[in-house]
Design a protein around this motif. Structure first.
Motif, PDB file in Angstrom:
ATOM      1  N   UNK A 192     -23.442   8.221  -8.349  1.00  0.00           N
ATOM      2  CA  UNK A 192     -24.360   7.131  -8.719  1.00  0.00           C
ATOM      3  C   UNK A 192     -23.591   5.898  -9.182  1.00  0.00           C
ATOM      4  N   UNK A 193     -22.552   6.113  -9.990  1.00  0.00           N
ATOM      5  CA  UNK A 193     -21.764   4.976 -10.478  1.00  0.00           C
ATOM      6  C   UNK A 193     -21.059   4.270  -9.321  1.00  0.00           C
ATOM      7  N   UNK A 194     -20.557   5.056  -8.369  1.00  0.00           N
ATOM      8  CA  UNK A 194     -19.926   4.443  -7.195  1.00  0.00           C
ATOM      9  C   UNK A 194     -20.934   3.634  -6.396  1.00  0.00           C
ATOM     10  N   UNK A 195     -22.204   4.078  -6.390  1.00  0.00           N
ATOM     11  CA  UNK A 195     -23.250   3.340  -5.706  1.00  0.00           C
ATOM     12  C   UNK A 195     -23.583   2.018  -6.414  1.00  0.00           C
ATOM     13  N   UNK A 196     -23.152   1.869  -7.635  1.00  0.00           N
ATOM     14  CA  UNK A 196     -23.258   0.591  -8.335  1.00  0.00           C
ATOM     15  C   UNK A 196     -22.080  -0.312  -7.993  1.00  0.00           C
ATOM     16  N   UNK A 197     -20.881   0.270  -7.931  1.00  0.00           N
ATOM     17  CA  UNK A 197     -19.659  -0.507  -7.793  1.00  0.00           C
ATOM     18  C   UNK A 197     -19.399  -0.980  -6.365  1.00  0.00           C
ATOM     19  N   UNK A 198     -19.596  -0.107  -5.386  1.00  0.00           N
ATOM     20  CA  UNK A 198     -19.276  -0.475  -4.002  1.00  0.00           C
ATOM     21  C   UNK A 198     -20.165  -1.613  -3.489  1.00  0.00           C
ATOM     22  N   UNK A 199     -21.503  -1.573  -3.673  1.00  0.00           N
ATOM     23  CA  UNK A 199     -22.305  -2.728  -3.250  1.00  0.00           C
ATOM     24  C   UNK A 199     -21.980  -4.006  -4.010  1.00  0.00           C
ATOM     25  N   UNK A 200     -21.474  -3.891  -5.239  1.00  0.00           N
ATOM     26  CA  UNK A 200     -21.050  -5.094  -5.970  1.00  0.00           C
ATOM     27  C   UNK A 200     -19.984  -5.840  -5.186  1.00  0.00           C
ATOM     28  N   UNK A 201     -19.141  -5.093  -4.476  1.00  0.00           N
ATOM     29  CA  UNK A 201     -18.127  -5.710  -3.623  1.00  0.00           C
ATOM     30  C   UNK A 201     -18.702  -6.145  -2.286  1.00  0.00           C
ATOM     31  N   UNK A 202     -19.522  -5.262  -1.670  1.00  0.00           N
ATOM     32  CA  UNK A 202     -19.996  -5.522  -0.320  1.00  0.00           C
ATOM     33  C   UNK A 202     -20.932  -6.713  -0.212  1.00  0.00           C
TER      34      UNK A 202
ATOM     35  N   UNK B 140     -13.298 -13.193  -3.071  1.00  0.00           N
ATOM     36  CA  UNK B 140     -13.238 -12.020  -2.193  1.00  0.00           C
ATOM     37  C   UNK B 140     -12.130 -11.072  -2.642  1.00  0.00           C
ATOM     38  N   UNK B 141     -10.999 -11.626  -3.056  1.00  0.00           N
ATOM     39  CA  UNK B 141      -9.933 -10.760  -3.568  1.00  0.00           C
ATOM     40  C   UNK B 141     -10.356  -9.987  -4.798  1.00  0.00           C
ATOM     41  N   UNK B 142     -11.152 -10.616  -5.653  1.00  0.00           N
ATOM     42  CA  UNK B 142     -11.601  -9.945  -6.878  1.00  0.00           C
ATOM     43  C   UNK B 142     -12.591  -8.822  -6.593  1.00  0.00           C
ATOM     44  N   UNK B 143     -13.265  -8.857  -5.430  1.00  0.00           N
ATOM     45  CA  UNK B 143     -14.209  -7.785  -5.108  1.00  0.00           C
ATOM     46  C   UNK B 143     -13.521  -6.429  -5.021  1.00  0.00           C
ATOM     47  N   UNK B 144     -12.232  -6.426  -4.651  1.00  0.00           N
ATOM     48  CA  UNK B 144     -11.512  -5.161  -4.513  1.00  0.00           C
ATOM     49  C   UNK B 144     -11.422  -4.409  -5.833  1.00  0.00           C
ATOM     50  N   UNK B 145     -11.538  -5.115  -6.957  1.00  0.00           N
ATOM     51  CA  UNK B 145     -11.503  -4.434  -8.255  1.00  0.00           C
ATOM     52  C   UNK B 145     -12.672  -3.448  -8.386  1.00  0.00           C
ATOM     53  N   UNK B 146     -13.818  -3.780  -7.805  1.00  0.00           N
ATOM     54  CA  UNK B 146     -14.971  -2.879  -7.870  1.00  0.00           C
ATOM     55  C   UNK B 146     -14.721  -1.595  -7.080  1.00  0.00           C
ATOM     56  N   UNK B 147     -14.147  -1.723  -5.886  1.00  0.00           N
ATOM     57  CA  UNK B 147     -13.926  -0.524  -5.078  1.00  0.00           C
ATOM     58  C   UNK B 147     -12.797   0.339  -5.651  1.00  0.00           C
ATOM     59  N   UNK B 148     -11.795  -0.283  -6.244  1.00  0.00           N
ATOM     60  CA  UNK B 148     -10.733   0.494  -6.896  1.00  0.00           C
ATOM     61  C   UNK B 148     -11.318   1.296  -8.056  1.00  0.00           C
TER      62      UNK B 148
END
Length: 460
Positions: free
Chosen positions: A271-281, A437-445
């Motif tokens: 569930x937490x990953x489902x919050x973080x990954x769309x934050x980047x996408x 866009x570079x900062x979005x990678x922080x969410x997926x990491x």
């Protein structure tokens, strides 16, 4: 016709209706991105306020998904599915005729309300139609392709409609599709068993207002700075309301978000990953659309077509994912998918004012592959082992986190963009977009760390 053949045909038609609904809802999340410059010019919307055209939909959608999911459990998922699409269709018609920015934002919010009551039925109806395991994983793969691919298709379709007709057609296009779904769903999609109960209205109110306050504060910071009084008040109110929401859910007899859904560590991490990954996408879609149109000077149509490799990558990954899940398992697949997404985002962050188009198309393809593997894996984890009476709530929570994560991510990254592009001109705009866009990678990491930590804890 043999019974098994009729059953397979019936389930196939039902899946097509459900997937079409999900595709339309996801398209609407990004189709307006391409049309934003035209909307801004005609309705006189300031650039700093443009994100509200996206966030008005996302906030209403994400904030009410929990209530929509529980309403489906209680009143019938097909009934709420159909009613939500009817409201969404009417709001789209109103938005197409918008004479002002206020009218447009109100229509976008109303679209979000309709989507919030329709969307939880998609995954919940699939869970009730297809057996757990291979059949459900394949159906989830198709639905995931529609969910994730819809974002890319929205950009392509938005470009075509904006260039060939008008930005208003990005709203009107939903009307015939919505009417077809409303007409066909009662005939081909079976109604689910109802689970009598009461609505957790206090939970819905505190969660919706809490997230709205938090996102408003973040957007306010992007234009007024971190010392702004309204932004600080929004942060404080958001934290208080979300804390109250958690307290309410712990005591409610029939909460809209049963805390038992988060009891397992691997479930909670998904569930937490489902919050973080769309934050980047979702943020990537927002900024790259503006990069292609405003920095590179491409037309709306060409900008939309630039996202076609992303859609192709999603389709390939969603087709392969069910077989790979059976072989490697959910957690390794999820972590691998998120790693691929991180690589793609880092690659995209290298764009510049005079970069080559290949520097966009190649990482877009990689991004699509990673997102396909990620979403099929996380969805399988979340829906596995969920009790029938909680399937609507689980679907609603999952999609609420996706939409809320997208809204929060966009609001946060707008502050990164504003800080990195204080000047004017295409060079400053490209620099700000590259930083965001570079900062979005922080969410997926962060999502990778959460996913692997949960698995390591289970092993220990």
């Amino acid at each position: 016709m043999p019974t098994t053949t009729r059953a397979a045909r019936g389930s196939g038609i039902a899946l097509a209706i459900i997937v079409t609904c999900q595709l339309m809802l996801m398209i609407d999340g990004t189709i307006v991105n391409i049309a934003l410059p035209r909307m801004a010019a005609e309705l006189r919307i300031a650039r700093t306020d443009l994100s509200w055209v996206v966030n008005a939909y996302i906030l209403a959608f994400g904030g009410l998904l929990l209530l929509g999911g529980r309403a489906g459990d209680i009143l019938g998922r097909r009934r709420m599915f159909t009613a939500g699409i009817a409201l969404f269709t009417a709001a789209s018609l109103l938005g197409g005729f918008a004479p002002s920015s206020g009218w447009l934002l109100a229509a976008r919010a109303l679209q979000g309300v309709g989507a919030a009551f329709a969307a939880p039925g998609t995954y919940a109806l699939i869970a009730g139609t297809f057996a757990e395991g291979g059949p459900r994983d394949r159906a989830i793969g198709v639905l995931t392709a529609a969910t994730s691919g819809g974002s890319a298709v929205g950009l392509i379709l938005g470009g075509m409609l904006t260039d060939w007709a008008s930005w208003r057609w990005v709203m009107f296009v939903n009307v015939p599709i919505g009417l077809a779904i409303v007409a066909l769903a009662p005939r081909y999609v079976a109604e689910t068993e109802r689970h009598p109960g009461r609505f957790d209205l206090i939970g819905a109110l505190t969660s919706t207002l809490g997230m709205t306050s938090l996102v408003y504060a973040l957007i306010r910071v992007s234009s007024a700075g971190w010392g702004d009084g309204q932004a600080l008040a929004g942060f404080g109110l958001g934290v208080v309301l979300l804390a109250a929401f958690v307290a309410v859910e712990g005591r409610a007899e029939q909460p809209i978000m049963p805390l038992r859904l988060l009891a397992g560590r691997e479930q909670a991490s998904a569930y937490l990953a489902m919050l973080l990954v769309p934050a980047a996408g979702i943020s990537m879609f927002f900024f790259m659309a503006q990069y292609l149109e405003d920095v590179r000077g491409y037309s709306a149509l060409v900008t939309g077509l630039a996202f076609l490799p992303l859609a192709a990558g999603l389709l390939v990954a969603s087709h392969l994912a069910p077989r790979l899940l059976a072989r490697f398992g959910i957690t390794p697949m999820a972590a691998a998918g998120m790693t691929v997404v991180t690589v793609a985002l880092t690659w995209l962050s290298r764009v510049g004012a005079d970069g080559h188009i290949a520097g966009v198309l190649a990482p877009m393809t990689v991004f699509g592959l990673g997102m396909g593997f990620t979403f099929v894996s996380l969805t399988s984890r979340i829906l596995s082992g969920v009790a029938p009476e909680d399937s609507g709530a689980a679907s609603g929570l999952m999609q609420a986190l996706q939409q809320t994560g997208g809204s929060l991510g966009l609001a946060i990254l707008m502050t990164v963009f504003s800080a990195a592009a204080p000047g004017h001109g295409t060079a400053a705009l490209a620099e700000g977009i590259s930083a965001a866009v570079g900062a979005t990678a922080a969410f997926t990491v962060a999502a990778i760390v959460v996913t692997l930590a949960a698995r390591r804890h289970r092993g220990a």
